[in-house]
Design an enzyme around this catalytic site. Structure first.
Site, PDB file in Angstrom:
ATOM      1  N   PHE A  78       1.082  -1.129   0.003  1.00 15.79           N
ATOM      2  CA  PHE A  78      -0.042   0.025   0.224  1.00 15.79           C
ATOM      3  C   PHE A  78       0.600   1.126  -0.149  1.00 15.79           C
ATOM      4  O   PHE A  78       0.412   2.739  -0.337  1.00 15.79           O
ATOM      5  CB  PHE A  78      -1.051   0.209   1.111  1.00 15.79           C
ATOM      6  CG  PHE A  78      -1.819  -1.118   1.410  1.00 15.79           C
ATOM      7  CD1 PHE A  78      -2.833  -1.504   0.516  1.00 15.79           C
ATOM      8  CD2 PHE A  78      -1.562  -1.739   2.375  1.00 15.79           C
ATOM      9  CE1 PHE A  78      -3.460  -3.123   0.550  1.00 15.79           C
ATOM     10  CE2 PHE A  78      -2.216  -3.291   2.505  1.00 15.79           C
ATOM     11  CZ  PHE A  78      -2.686  -3.873   2.072  1.00 15.79           C
ATOM     12  N   SER A 134      14.406  -7.204  14.542  1.00 18.70           N
ATOM     13  CA  SER A 134      13.400  -6.243  15.274  1.00 18.70           C
ATOM     14  C   SER A 134      11.566  -7.342  15.184  1.00 18.70           C
ATOM     15  O   SER A 134      11.372  -7.465  13.875  1.00 18.70           O
ATOM     16  CB  SER A 134      12.702  -5.049  15.189  1.00 18.70           C
ATOM     17  OG  SER A 134      12.844  -4.517  13.747  1.00 18.70           O
ATOM     18  N   LYS A 188      15.878 -11.246   3.136  1.00 19.51           N
ATOM     19  CA  LYS A 188      15.056 -11.841   4.370  1.00 19.51           C
ATOM     20  C   LYS A 188      14.309 -12.226   4.136  1.00 19.51           C
ATOM     21  O   LYS A 188      14.122 -13.345   4.689  1.00 19.51           O
ATOM     22  CB  LYS A 188      15.985 -11.384   4.939  1.00 19.51           C
ATOM     23  CG  LYS A 188      15.500 -10.105   5.470  1.00 19.51           C
ATOM     24  CD  LYS A 188      14.153 -10.217   6.949  1.00 19.51           C
ATOM     25  CE  LYS A 188      13.432  -9.005   7.212  1.00 19.51           C
ATOM     26  NZ  LYS A 188      12.118  -9.738   8.263  1.00 19.51           N
ATOM     27  N   ASP A 241      18.471  -9.519  10.132  1.00 22.16           N
ATOM     28  CA  ASP A 241      18.092  -9.795  10.714  1.00 22.16           C
ATOM     29  C   ASP A 241      16.606 -10.859  10.395  1.00 22.16           C
ATOM     30  O   ASP A 241      15.629 -11.317   9.908  1.00 22.16           O
ATOM     31  CB  ASP A 241      17.164  -8.532   9.376  1.00 22.16           C
ATOM     32  CG  ASP A 241      15.584  -7.888   9.687  1.00 22.16           C
ATOM     33  OD1 ASP A 241      15.109  -8.723  10.325  1.00 22.16           O
ATOM     34  OD2 ASP A 241      15.451  -7.159   8.981  1.00 22.16           O
TER      35      ASP A 241
END
Length: 331
Positions: A78, A134, A188, A241
């Site tokens: 979006f 995260s 990733k 990550d």
């Protein structure tokens, strides 16, 4: 300082709490009235955590008037439309901090490139991406997390570093490799879906370790091809990550792959997901790269066939294991 966040989802609301913890004023914009109402009543819209000091609105003009700094926390699906609306309502230069991880499959554009295309030059200030290993579920609990702020504009990377760094639970590094950080964070997600597939199918830790190792090689190849630095893929925004998303039930991409590996139809998995599974779009984008270049991405290619061509996970594993035997390299 005042900061507006575009997107009141799990990550956007969580980062609003980080900024509030750091003494900044925040205003979250979202089109979802239920989410906005929850935020204004001190409730996180996705988690059971109490939040405080955060205001939210469904009025984009109000959010744009609140601050020159915009945190872009909407799914990349979006992003282009959101930027079009921001551009229509802008009346001064705005600085953008992107925290979404993805590549637009139709164009192979990074978010920074979409921003350049959709925001008029007179409204476009500095741009940075804030990314790294995260889970919002942990950050909202104020558990130790380390991220990277990357920008082609050094002062802005340092500004983002200062805004988000918290001496109790959040450390931010800076980087000048905007491309590498954006691409690594997107690709990733593709490998994380494959990790989930393998786990759901019943493979073990040995297979996951091999996947992460060989998967980072595919991330490196895409990062370098798209103009980033190889070493970036071995840092927080690449392998860091990947580690956190390739083995955790907190990862929407790993969870989606897990259910696919268990035999649940792909369409059902995606339709039932409460949040956008960015890895599917990353797989589609990377597959397009394979078609238009000589990049070798065997893991992502079989993942594409599982998701879009109804290949079984068993057949995908067989294809990978029967590839030509060769020496291990990191090229």
């Amino acid at each position: 300082m005042k900061i507006s966040l575009i997107g009141g989802g799990s990550w956007g609301t969580t980062l609003a709490q980080v900024l509030t913890d750091n003494g900044h004023e925040t205003l979250v914009y979202d089109i979802n009235e239920s989410a906005v109402n929850k935020i204004n009543h001190g409730e996180h819209p996705f988690f059971s955590n109490h939040i405080e000091g955060i205001k939210a609105t469904t009025n984009l003009k109000e959010a744009l008037a609140f601050s020159d700094y915009l945190v872009l926390a909407v799914p990349t699906k979006f992003m282009r439309q959101s930027l079009k609306e921001i551009n229509l309502n802008a009346d001064r230069k705005l600085h953008f901090i992107n925290v979404s991880k993805g590549i637009e499959p139709e164009t192979l554009k990074r978010v920074s490139e979409i921003v350049d295309e959709e925001i008029n030059p007179e409204w476009l200030g500095a741009y940075a991406v804030l990314t790294g290993p995260s889970h919002a579920e942990e950050v909202i609990e104020r558990k130790l997390t380390v991220l990277t702020a990357a920008s082609f504009t050094p002062w802005f990377a340092k500004s983002v570093q200062s805004l988000f760094s918290n001496q109790k639970y959040l450390r931010i590094y800076t980087s000048d490799d905007l491309i590498g950080c954006e691409v690594g964070g997107a690709i990733k997600n593709a490998i994380a879906i494959v990790s989930g597939m393998m786990t759901g199918y019943g493979l073990g830790e040995n297979a996951r370790a091999a996947l992460i190792t060989r998967g980072i090689l595919e991330i490196v190849r895409v990062v370098v091809y798209m103009g980033g630095k190889k070493e970036t893929a071995f840092g927080l925004t690449g392998i860091g990550d990947l580690i956190v998303t390739a083995s955790s039930l907190n990862s929407r991409n790993f969870n989606a792959g897990l259910r696919i590996g268990q035999g649940i139809p792909v369409d059902q998995v995606l339709n039932e997901s409460k949040m956008v599974v960015e890895g599917v779009r990353a797989i589609a984008a990377a597959k397009d790269l394979c078609r238009s270049s000589n990049i070798e991405l065997p893991i992502i290619e079989v993942a594409y066939d599982v998701i879009f061509n109804h290949m079984t996970v068993e057949d995908a594993i067989t294809i990978l294991l029967t590839r030509e035997l060769k020496a291990e390299t990191i090229e």
